[in-house]
Scaffold this motif. Structure first.
Motif, PDB file in Angstrom:
ATOM      1  N   PRO B  75       0.842  -1.198   0.000  1.00  0.00           N
ATOM      2  CA  PRO B  75       0.000   0.000   0.000  1.00  0.00           C
ATOM      3  C   PRO B  75       0.883   1.256   0.000  1.00  0.00           C
ATOM      4  O   PRO B  75       1.855   1.336   0.756  1.00  0.00           O
ATOM      5  CB  PRO B  75      -0.787  -0.122   1.308  1.00  0.00           C
ATOM      6  CG  PRO B  75      -0.844  -1.594   1.561  1.00  0.00           C
ATOM      7  CD  PRO B  75       0.459  -2.146   1.048  1.00  0.00           C
ATOM      8  N   SER B  82      -3.437   4.029  -6.662  1.00  0.00           N
ATOM      9  CA  SER B  82      -4.491   3.757  -5.687  1.00  0.00           C
ATOM     10  C   SER B  82      -5.102   2.368  -5.822  1.00  0.00           C
ATOM     11  O   SER B  82      -5.946   1.996  -5.016  1.00  0.00           O
ATOM     12  CB  SER B  82      -5.592   4.808  -5.817  1.00  0.00           C
ATOM     13  OG  SER B  82      -6.078   4.826  -7.144  1.00  0.00           O
ATOM     14  N   TYR B  85      -5.169   0.125  -2.807  1.00  0.00           N
ATOM     15  CA  TYR B  85      -6.008   0.621  -1.717  1.00  0.00           C
ATOM     16  C   TYR B  85      -7.446   0.141  -1.892  1.00  0.00           C
ATOM     17  O   TYR B  85      -8.120  -0.231  -0.928  1.00  0.00           O
ATOM     18  CB  TYR B  85      -5.996   2.149  -1.669  1.00  0.00           C
ATOM     19  CG  TYR B  85      -4.727   2.751  -1.109  1.00  0.00           C
ATOM     20  CD1 TYR B  85      -4.198   2.322   0.101  1.00  0.00           C
ATOM     21  CD2 TYR B  85      -4.077   3.778  -1.777  1.00  0.00           C
ATOM     22  CE1 TYR B  85      -3.044   2.892   0.620  1.00  0.00           C
ATOM     23  CE2 TYR B  85      -2.929   4.363  -1.263  1.00  0.00           C
ATOM     24  CZ  TYR B  85      -2.418   3.918  -0.066  1.00  0.00           C
ATOM     25  OH  TYR B  85      -1.289   4.494   0.443  1.00  0.00           O
ATOM     26  N   ARG B  88      -7.436  -3.573  -1.252  1.00  0.00           N
ATOM     27  CA  ARG B  88      -7.344  -3.900   0.167  1.00  0.00           C
ATOM     28  C   ARG B  88      -8.740  -3.941   0.807  1.00  0.00           C
ATOM     29  O   ARG B  88      -9.057  -4.845   1.576  1.00  0.00           O
ATOM     30  CB  ARG B  88      -6.453  -2.857   0.862  1.00  0.00           C
ATOM     31  CG  ARG B  88      -6.185  -3.131   2.300  1.00  0.00           C
ATOM     32  CD  ARG B  88      -5.066  -2.270   2.831  1.00  0.00           C
ATOM     33  NE  ARG B  88      -5.381  -0.844   2.746  1.00  0.00           N
ATOM     34  CZ  ARG B  88      -4.584   0.113   3.206  1.00  0.00           C
ATOM     35  NH1 ARG B  88      -3.415  -0.208   3.740  1.00  0.00           N
ATOM     36  NH2 ARG B  88      -4.926   1.379   3.108  1.00  0.00           N
ATOM     37  N   ARG B  89      -9.563  -2.963   0.480  1.00  0.00           N
ATOM     38  CA  ARG B  89     -10.926  -2.977   1.029  1.00  0.00           C
ATOM     39  C   ARG B  89     -11.716  -4.159   0.484  1.00  0.00           C
ATOM     40  O   ARG B  89     -12.385  -4.883   1.221  1.00  0.00           O
ATOM     41  CB  ARG B  89     -11.653  -1.673   0.684  1.00  0.00           C
ATOM     42  CG  ARG B  89     -11.235  -0.525   1.560  1.00  0.00           C
ATOM     43  CD  ARG B  89     -12.229   0.617   1.508  1.00  0.00           C
ATOM     44  NE  ARG B  89     -11.859   1.599   2.525  1.00  0.00           N
ATOM     45  CZ  ARG B  89     -12.648   2.579   2.946  1.00  0.00           C
ATOM     46  NH1 ARG B  89     -13.840   2.726   2.433  1.00  0.00           N
ATOM     47  NH2 ARG B  89     -12.242   3.409   3.873  1.00  0.00           N
TER      48      ARG B  89
ATOM     49  N   PHE C 308     -11.280   4.928  -0.365  1.00  0.00           N
ATOM     50  CA  PHE C 308     -10.337   4.267   0.541  1.00  0.00           C
ATOM     51  C   PHE C 308      -9.675   5.321   1.390  1.00  0.00           C
ATOM     52  O   PHE C 308      -9.776   6.518   1.109  1.00  0.00           O
ATOM     53  CB  PHE C 308      -9.267   3.504  -0.257  1.00  0.00           C
ATOM     54  CG  PHE C 308      -8.398   4.412  -1.081  1.00  0.00           C
ATOM     55  CD1 PHE C 308      -7.281   5.025  -0.536  1.00  0.00           C
ATOM     56  CD2 PHE C 308      -8.708   4.675  -2.410  1.00  0.00           C
ATOM     57  CE1 PHE C 308      -6.492   5.885  -1.295  1.00  0.00           C
ATOM     58  CE2 PHE C 308      -7.922   5.536  -3.171  1.00  0.00           C
ATOM     59  CZ  PHE C 308      -6.821   6.138  -2.610  1.00  0.00           C
ATOM     60  N   LYS C 309      -9.022   4.858   2.435  1.00  0.00           N
ATOM     61  CA  LYS C 309      -8.137   5.748   3.186  1.00  0.00           C
ATOM     62  C   LYS C 309      -6.778   5.083   3.184  1.00  0.00           C
ATOM     63  O   LYS C 309      -6.684   3.862   3.194  1.00  0.00           O
ATOM     64  CB  LYS C 309      -8.627   5.913   4.629  1.00  0.00           C
ATOM     65  CG  LYS C 309      -9.918   6.704   4.741  1.00  0.00           C
ATOM     66  CD  LYS C 309     -10.030   7.309   6.139  1.00  0.00           C
ATOM     67  CE  LYS C 309     -11.336   8.032   6.325  1.00  0.00           C
ATOM     68  NZ  LYS C 309     -12.374   7.165   6.912  1.00  0.00           N
ATOM     69  N   SER C 310      -5.726   5.890   3.186  1.00  0.00           N
ATOM     70  CA  SER C 310      -4.408   5.271   3.103  1.00  0.00           C
ATOM     71  C   SER C 310      -4.107   4.458   4.362  1.00  0.00           C
ATOM     72  O   SER C 310      -3.272   3.564   4.331  1.00  0.00           O
ATOM     73  CB  SER C 310      -3.333   6.329   2.865  1.00  0.00           C
ATOM     74  OG  SER C 310      -3.443   7.327   3.838  1.00  0.00           O
ATOM     75  N   ASP C 312      -6.330   2.527   5.977  1.00  0.00           N
ATOM     76  CA  ASP C 312      -7.323   1.489   6.187  1.00  0.00           C
ATOM     77  C   ASP C 312      -6.682   0.253   6.832  1.00  0.00           C
ATOM     78  O   ASP C 312      -5.489   0.017   6.640  1.00  0.00           O
ATOM     79  CB  ASP C 312      -7.897   1.035   4.822  1.00  0.00           C
ATOM     80  CG  ASP C 312      -9.001   1.952   4.331  1.00  0.00           C
ATOM     81  OD1 ASP C 312      -9.601   2.647   5.157  1.00  0.00           O
ATOM     82  OD2 ASP C 312      -9.243   1.947   3.112  1.00  0.00           O
ATOM     83  N   ASP C 314      -5.310  -3.378   7.335  1.00  0.00           N
ATOM     84  CA  ASP C 314      -4.650  -4.183   6.305  1.00  0.00           C
ATOM     85  C   ASP C 314      -5.342  -5.538   6.144  1.00  0.00           C
ATOM     86  O   ASP C 314      -6.007  -6.024   7.050  1.00  0.00           O
ATOM     87  CB  ASP C 314      -3.174  -4.392   6.664  1.00  0.00           C
ATOM     88  CG  ASP C 314      -2.368  -4.756   5.428  1.00  0.00           C
ATOM     89  OD1 ASP C 314      -2.923  -4.700   4.313  1.00  0.00           O
ATOM     90  OD2 ASP C 314      -1.187  -5.110   5.573  1.00  0.00           O
TER      91      ASP C 314
END
Lengths: 659, 145, 317
Positions: B75, B82, B85, B88-89, C308-310, C312, C314
């Motif tokens: 990340p 991005s 990111y 990841r979610r 997203f947030k940086s 977030d 993992d």
């Protein structure tokens, strides 16, 4: 039926020692769609490639797989081989049986079985390969530079010197930016104006540069090579051509307002040039404070102008122009100190921001360069400089380091001490950061030659005490509480992104970080490019920077822009996303995940049961798409597909590799 | 099911989706450095971890994979800035969801492996294979046909 | 309820006869006590047949997808329907200017199965709601019982009984008294892996893949659904546990961050599969991991899977 060829490479012994080449070739020959399978010692060699070419012709292959080293190594080689044999280069797939197989496994049976599976996946993918063609995008050979500070000026000059037309758009009446406000520059103490004004003049007189001062970019459409910008030239109320800059108008003008250029420390007229060396040297009428425009009285400037240049009826002019590249160099703002009441800023005239102090030092500033206390015009004896006001302050200010304050404060100390050798400078700091050429030496001079007292610790409070200022702080090294009686306090106020940076970012389709600085495409490898192709960044709009860094980045951005502008056409990578409009529901989730603003919505019309129906769908701009494929996953029905890595292909690979 | 020898001990099949810029390159580096890991792992190259759809992951399980790994840039280091990111979610939710349905969490893993981490690539693949070998075959999401 | 029925008729008649709308979508009574069906009315004279009763459970707004109106279409929205409407709006599937929305505050609707379970359904002719009670009408007379005892479970955990959006609200706002909606999810999370697998495989084994859960869902509005697409064939046709699992995982995953938790999927399922729990698992995780998000209600927030947030949490093991 497809006619697929498979070429298995031994890579000398690199592959052949661990993978049973004959077994693999035989298995490959039986895979669906494969009409030919062969092997050779070095497939990438001239001989190997000519074997592929002749097999393509002899076996009428319409696509092929090379089982060899990593595609990162030789995919481009074999694509060229395909092209040389008359095949579209995107009808080639690589099975990586070296890095991902023979080099990492020892058991020959296992490695052979895995090599076969990898080839089966590559064959399945190749069977679904389609011819892809790079699109040519014509390039408009003109650049737009937004922001006329030193960054914008440098970028404009560099691009213009390369022979391309540049339009430099500046919001205020003159180019020059913050650098024009400075007295001297660190670490050399050159006079800022002396090095800046020649550049301003050069930009103004450059045959390839058109200045649009007192102008703003209102809209930007299009994409790399083909931007179309709408620029509003605000009415100056003074004819740029007729005006000679004689200055009679602003001498006679009866309206006085605070000067933005002097950080409100002096007054200017309603018709004004922001500073004596302004470029262009043509005033504007600030209509909000002009008596003619507010009360329809006065008109002295028009009466007295010997050139008849004053024109109250002038209107905003809106231009539409095309550009191939855009450089954004909009600079920074200084943090608002409303939340920092403890420093008495705004309550006591002798508490100043560094930029205000800079104006007071400046010989063309509000005091004519005499450094006197604003409260009573007396020479200061003790001056306290407070570092990191709002910088490195998560709770009230900005968490980042503003980067230039340590150095300009050392400069301020030196300039102050030059004027008053007997006086004392105190500097409250958290850390001193002097990473830059000659920076540490400069700072040491402030300490050693000029005897500035650097105090590691915080100044917690500043309050008036008689006609002085009492600064209460802590020296964290000794642990002592300090009280310093100061004549002036100078606050090294944090740099922040322009307050309207997010709006400009939206207008340009670029992104901002959490502090509203513009985001570079890659923090290490693409530091002067924005995400959106064709847009480049220069200076403090991307993050706090000093002058040399701004100039370097500006030249870097200019070089990137020149590379783009010097092309007749851009070739776009054909491995980009495409939208199947009949599947697209128009939810536009894809737009949200695209890092390059490459997807937009469009309205299409179709007939349903005889009725014309308009609906929205997503559309990919192939010039902007970089082929990451994030949009494909955001699309629930799979209407967005990445060419070269389509859903069908990856699915077929999964099916084949699991067999 | 070719890895699963019809007779003999259980050999898991691991499918790894690797992003082109970091993890696939990390895999290449593992190769260049001759860092061995089990042949049970088979890699599918994709441009970005954000390009890996849950459909592919579930499909792999249906078709007989005993474990699936998605590997992407760390990340903050995404080639496309991005992508990981978003990935990841997406994958954290998918992982927790599969576990909610009773799937062993080890079967679907996400790892961030940079282009310079050949050793890590090999270690992750070895470790994953061993974990899945210990778990036994995936019976839960597999097509029984 | 009676009063609301009258207001619905008036609203329908008014908007149709004034020419403001070209169609009204509402509910009509079917032949049996538990049947209240969607009705599509274009003639002002027919508006008198519209009703509002404890069985007006169908969400009407997905019918908008079939229509290409020249003027507007009027429809009635309960609290849960309004959330779904907002989701359709966000997905660009309906045009706000093309609809006239009448909001209906609703404190819960009656699950016919619960009536049957109590034996009250024998010879039952009609059910009406009077304040907090249900009145059961029979040839020989009537009986009364507390209404809430018969509500759908989705209604018992309803957090938005009053529509969050509409052009005109019919009736007074009703109080909101939701039960904890994540109770079942939490219970399952506490169970062992094998228990969970058994629980879900038993439920999924009953699935007949009728796609009703998808069809009824206001977050499932794709023009062509991934499950129907032939090339690539994402979902096989065979009755096969792997395919069924793929279907249920993918359906829930596709509405993750978009599901308004209206509970229609579980309500409509003919096999009683607790589908809403799948959606709620995602909602619960999203709330925990990325901050509270209420699809259909939080209109100013970005959908959690589209942002997203940086920093977030993992996913890497």
């Amino acid at each position: 039926m497809k006619r697929i060829g498979v070429f298995v490479c031994w890579c000398g012994t690199n592959i052949a020692n661990t993978v049973n080449i004959e077994a693999v070739t035989e298995a490959a020959g039986k895979m669906p769609g494969v009409v030919y399978a062969g092997n050779y010692k070095y497939m990438c060699s001239e001989i190997g490639q000519s074997k592929i070419k002749s097999a393509i012709i002899r076996e009428k292959l319409d696509r092929f797989v090379v089982a060899s080293c990593s595609p990162r190594m030789h995919e481009s080689t074999f694509r060229k081989t395909a092209a040389a044999a008359g095949l579209n280069p995107y009808l080639v797939e690589i099975a990586n049986i070296r890095e991902h197989c023979s080099w990492v496994h020892k058991n020959k049976g296992e490695a052979t079985a895995k090599a076969i599976a990898l080839i089966r996946a590559a064959v399945a993918k190749a069977a679904r390969d389609k011819e892809l063609w790079a699109t040519q995008i014509p390039v408009e050979h003109r650049a737009l530079v937004i922001g006329g500070g030193i960054g914008g000026i440098q970028a404009a000059l560099d691009i213009a010197d390369a022979g391309f037309e540049v339009d430099l758009v500046e919001r205020t009446p003159s180019i020059g930016g913050h650098m024009a406000q400075l007295d001297k520059t660190f670490p050399t103490l050159d006079c800022s104006a002396c090095i800046l004004t020649p550049k301003m003049g050069e930009a103004a007189s450059h045959p390839k540069i058109t200045l649009y001062t007192y102008s703003e970019v209102e809209k930007v459409d299009g994409y790399v090579g083909n931007f179309e910008a709408t620029i509003r030239k605000k009415a100056r109320s003074v004819d740029l051509e007729k005006c000679t800059g004689c200055g009679i108008c602003w001498e006679k003008c009866p309206s006085r307002v605070k000067s933005e250029f002097d950080e409100a420390l002096s007054m200017r007229k309603a018709i004004y040039i922001p500073f004596p060396q302004a470029v262009p040297n043509v005033p504007v009428i600030d209509r909000a404070s002009c008596r003619w425009f507010t009360r329809e009285k006065c008109g002295i400037c028009r009466k007295t102008c010997p050139a008849g240049a004053v024109n109250f009826d002038q209107e905003d002019e809106v231009l539409q122009k095309k550009y191939g590249a855009i450089v954004v160099a909009t600079g920074f703002d200084v943090l608002d100190l409303d939340d920092f009441g403890e420093y008495s800023y705004g309550k006591h005239p002798d508490v100043l921001t560094s930029l205000e102090f800079e104006r007071i030092l400046n010989s063309s500033g509000p005091t004519g360069g005499r450094l006197l206390r604003p409260s009573n015009q007396s020479p200061p004896k003790n001056v306290v400089f407070i570092q990191c006001v709002g910088s490195r302050d998560k709770s009230r200010g900005k968490p980042y380091c503003s980067k230039i304050c340590c150095m300009y404060s050392a400069k301020h100390v030196i300039l102050f001490k030059e004027k008053y050798p007997e006086a004392q400078a105190y500097v409250f700091y958290i850390d001193i950061r002097t990473a830059g050429k000659d920076f540490e030496e400069f700072h040491r001079r402030a300490v050693e030659e000029y005897g500035a007292l650097y105090l590691k610790g915080s100044a917690g409070k500043v309050f008036p005490d008689g006609d002085k200022l009492l600064v209460k702080g802590v020296d964290s090294l000794s642990g002592h509480a300090l009280e310093i009686e100061a004549d002036m306090v100078v606050l090294a106020t944090a740099i922040k992104a322009k307050s309207d940076a997010p709006q400009l970012a939206r207008l340009l389709g670029i992104s901002t970080d959490t502090h509203a600085f513009f985001m570079e495409a890659h923090p290490k490898l693409r530091p002067v490019e924005a995400h959106t192709a064709g847009i480049f960044l220069a200076g403090a709009c991307q993050g706090p920077k000093d002058i040399p860094e701004t100039v370097s980045q500006a030249s870097g951005a200019a070089a990137k822009a020149i590379v783009l502008l010097s092309k007749e056409n851009l070739l776009s990578d054909p491995c980009v996303s495409e939208v199947n409009e009949s599947l697209c529901t128009g939810c536009l989730a894809c737009i949200k995940v695209c890092p390059y603003s490459a997807i937009t919505e469009k309205t299409i019309e179709e007939k349903i049961h005889g009725k014309a129906l308009q609906r929205r769908v997503a559309e990919v701009n192939v010039a902007l798409c970089q082929g990451c494929g994030s949009c494909t996953v955001s699309c629930r029905p799979g209407a967005v597909n990445l060419k070269g890595f389509t859903n069908e292909q990856i699915m077929a690979e999964v099916d084949a590799i699991c067999l | 099911m070719s890895v699963n020898l019809k007779q003999g001990p259980f050999e898991p099949l691991i499918i790894a989706f690797c992003c082109n810029w970091c993890s696939y390159a990390g895999g290449d580096l593992a190769g260049t450095g001759r860092m061995t890991y089990p042949a049970n792992v088979r890699v599918i190259r994709v441009p970005c971890s954000s390009c890996v759809s849950s459909n592919f992951i579930l499909r792999a399980f249906q078709r007989g994979a005993d474990g699936v790994v998605v590997a992407g840039c760390h990340p903050g280091d995404c080639h496309y800035t991005s992508g990981n990111y978003f990935a990841r979610r997406r994958f954290l939710l998918l992982q927790r969801f599969l576990e909610f349905l009773g799937m062993e969490p080890e079967r679907f893993q996400v790892h961030w492996i940079s282009a310079s981490e050949g050793n890590r690539f090999a270690a992750v693949m070895t470790e994953t294979t061993e974990k899945i070998r210990a778990l036994g075959p995936n019976r839960k999401l597999r097509d029984t046909r | 309820m009676k009063q609301l029925s009258e207001r619905i008729k008036e609203a329908a008649f008014g908007s149709l006869s004034s020419g403001q709308v070209e169609m009204v979508i509402g509910w009509q009574k079917g032949p049996l006590w538990w049947q209240s069906f969607p009705a599509f009315i274009t003639d002002p004279g027919e508006t008198a047949s519209l009703i509002w009763d404890p069985f007006s459970v169908s969400n009407l707004n997905k019918y908008l997808l079939n229509e290409v109106p020249k003027k507007k279409i009027a429809l009635f929205l309960k609290g849960c329907d309004a959330l779904g409407f907002n989701q359709l709006l966000r997905d660009g599937r309906v045009e706000r200017e093309k609809v006239l929305l009448f909001g209906i505050p609703c404190d819960g609707l009656v699950d016919p199965a619960r009536v049957e379970a109590t034996g009250l359904s024998k010879g039952l002719l009609q059910v009406k709601k009077e304040r907090e009670e249900l009145v059961f009408y029979y040839k020989e007379g009537q009986r009364k019982a507390p209404a809430r005892d018969f509500y759908y479970s989705k209604c018992l955990s309803c957090r938005y009984p009053n529509p969050v959006t509409c052009d005109e609200m019919l009736g007074e706002a009703v109080p909101c008294q939701p039960l904890e909606r994540f109770a079942n999810v939490s219970k399952l999370e506490a169970a062992s892996l094998e228990e969970r697998f058994t629980y879900w495989s038993r439920h999924f084994s009953r699935c007949i893949r009728c796609f009703a859960c998808r069809n009824v869902c206001p977050a499932c509005s794709c023009r062509e659904c991934i499950f129907d697409i032939a090339e690539p064939r994402w979902l096989g046709k065979a009755k096969e546990s792997g395919e069924t699992l793929f279907y249920h995982i993918t359906r829930a995953y596709h509405v993750a961050g978009r599901c308004v938790d209206c509970g229609e999927c579980a309500r409509i399922c003919p096999l009683g599969i607790p589908l809403a729990e799948l959606n709620r698992k995602f909602i619960k995780d999203i709330n925990e991991l990325y901050g509270e998000y209420d699809a259909g209600a939080d209109l100013d927030k970005e959908a959690p899977l589209l942002t997203f947030k940086s920093d977030d949490p993992d996913v890497s093991a």
